[in-house]
Every structure is written in structure tokens, then in C-alpha cells.
Design a protein around this motif. Sequence first.
Motif, mmCIF file in Angstrom:
data_model
loop_
_atom_site.group_PDB
_atom_site.id
_atom_site.type_symbol
_atom_site.label_atom_id
_atom_site.label_comp_id
_atom_site.label_asym_id
_atom_site.label_seq_id
_atom_site.Cartn_x
_atom_site.Cartn_y
_atom_site.Cartn_z
ATOM 1 N N LEU A 47 65.760 11.026 21.212
ATOM 2 C CA LEU A 47 64.578 11.370 22.055
ATOM 3 C C LEU A 47 64.547 12.651 22.549
ATOM 4 C CD1 LEU A 47 64.032 7.970 23.706
ATOM 5 C CD2 LEU A 47 62.655 8.753 21.951
ATOM 6 N N LEU A 48 65.542 13.151 23.219
ATOM 7 C CA LEU A 48 65.714 14.443 23.557
ATOM 8 C C LEU A 48 65.530 15.592 22.507
ATOM 9 C CD1 LEU A 48 66.066 16.668 25.958
ATOM 10 C CD2 LEU A 48 68.566 16.364 25.759
ATOM 11 N N LEU A 49 66.132 15.276 21.363
ATOM 12 C CA LEU A 49 66.038 16.107 20.367
ATOM 13 C C LEU A 49 64.298 16.231 19.887
ATOM 14 C CD1 LEU A 49 66.839 17.952 18.017
ATOM 15 C CD2 LEU A 49 67.450 15.684 16.787
ATOM 16 N N CYS A 50 63.893 15.066 19.839
ATOM 17 C CA CYS A 50 62.512 14.990 19.487
ATOM 18 C C CYS A 50 61.382 15.606 20.671
ATOM 19 C CB CYS A 50 61.695 13.438 19.294
ATOM 20 S SG CYS A 50 62.553 12.429 17.933
ATOM 21 N N THR A 51 61.842 15.437 21.506
ATOM 22 C CA THR A 51 61.106 15.953 22.795
ATOM 23 C C THR A 51 61.205 17.656 22.783
ATOM 24 O OG1 THR A 51 61.761 14.264 24.352
ATOM 25 C CG2 THR A 51 60.802 16.223 25.309
ATOM 26 N N VAL A 52 62.472 18.188 22.378
ATOM 27 C CA VAL A 52 62.623 19.551 22.305
ATOM 28 C C VAL A 52 61.832 20.258 21.365
ATOM 29 C CG1 VAL A 52 64.229 21.483 21.952
ATOM 30 C CG2 VAL A 52 64.861 19.644 23.724
ATOM 31 N N VAL A 76 65.941 25.229 14.950
ATOM 32 C CA VAL A 76 66.473 24.872 16.161
ATOM 33 C C VAL A 76 67.015 23.226 16.092
ATOM 34 C CG1 VAL A 76 65.899 24.101 18.641
ATOM 35 C CG2 VAL A 76 65.324 26.332 17.637
ATOM 36 N N VAL A 77 66.090 22.427 15.363
ATOM 37 C CA VAL A 77 66.443 20.953 15.340
ATOM 38 C C VAL A 77 67.674 20.877 14.576
ATOM 39 C CG1 VAL A 77 65.943 18.796 14.161
ATOM 40 C CG2 VAL A 77 64.071 20.149 15.620
ATOM 41 N N CYS A 78 67.962 21.749 13.449
ATOM 42 C CA CYS A 78 69.236 21.976 12.556
ATOM 43 C C CYS A 78 70.388 21.959 13.440
ATOM 44 C CB CYS A 78 69.059 22.666 11.493
ATOM 45 S SG CYS A 78 68.020 21.850 10.175
ATOM 46 N N TRP A 79 70.283 23.003 14.341
ATOM 47 C CA TRP A 79 71.152 23.523 15.197
ATOM 48 C C TRP A 79 71.675 22.312 16.231
ATOM 49 C CZ3 TRP A 79 75.382 26.281 15.993
ATOM 50 C CH2 TRP A 79 75.478 26.640 17.377
ATOM 51 N N TRP A 84 75.139 18.162 18.356
ATOM 52 C CA TRP A 84 75.089 16.946 19.014
ATOM 53 C C TRP A 84 75.666 15.747 18.155
ATOM 54 C CZ3 TRP A 84 69.606 16.804 21.526
ATOM 55 C CH2 TRP A 84 69.392 17.622 22.634
ATOM 56 N N PHE A 85 75.289 15.871 16.866
ATOM 57 C CA PHE A 85 75.845 14.767 15.850
ATOM 58 C C PHE A 85 76.922 14.961 14.826
ATOM 59 C CE2 PHE A 85 71.559 13.799 17.498
ATOM 60 C CZ PHE A 85 71.827 12.625 17.844
ATOM 61 N N VAL A 86 76.810 16.114 14.185
ATOM 62 C CA VAL A 86 77.495 16.491 13.234
ATOM 63 C C VAL A 86 79.086 16.695 13.400
ATOM 64 C CG1 VAL A 86 77.945 17.861 10.945
ATOM 65 C CG2 VAL A 86 75.570 16.951 11.414
#
Length: 100
Positions: A47-52, A76-79, A84-86
Motif C-alpha cells: 500500500l505504501l508503494l501504491c501511495t508513493v 521509482v516503483v521499480c527501485w 523492498w521485495f527483490v
Amino acid sequence: MVTVVLGATTTGALIGPVSFHRMLAGRRLKPQTVTWASRLTVVGLVLLLCTVASSLLLILRVALHSALAPRLVAGVVCWYVCCWFVLPALARRRHHDQPS
């Protein structure tokens, strides 16, 4: 409107683990508490990723007046996804594959 709602839901998901800890501490529910707190944290990160991303898109579309804004947001989303995940998934896999 979407950005504001995303921000509100993000706040709830990321504060949720604190509530779990406070309300369930000392009740011998540590495994369940850790599981739910972990799930809420992952949901909160998404959700934070979506918000940003939503916030950036909103601001950059107004500030740049160009088709560059979605590309910048995608970068930025890819970064964030990588950080955060990869990377944690790679570290987890590497640690899991090592002999004890």
C-alpha cells in the motif's frame, strides 16, 4: 482522492503490527502475533508503494506537464520493488540455501 485513501489504508496496515504486539503481549500467542504482524507489514509495504507512486504521479504530472512523469514514476516503483521485495527475497533464498 485515491492517493488520500491509499495513505489512510497504508497507515492502518503499518500501525497494525504495533497494535497486535500491545494487545496480545503476554498471552502466549507469539507465533500467531508474528504471523499476523508480518502479513500486515507486507500489505502495508504494498500500500505504501501504491501511495508513493500515486503521489508522485499526481505531483509530477502537474509539475512537468509532460509524458515523462509516468516513466519517472515507473522507475521509482521499480527501485522500491527492488529494495523492498527483490533484495530481501534474494537474501532469504541465499541464506536458506546455505548449510547450517
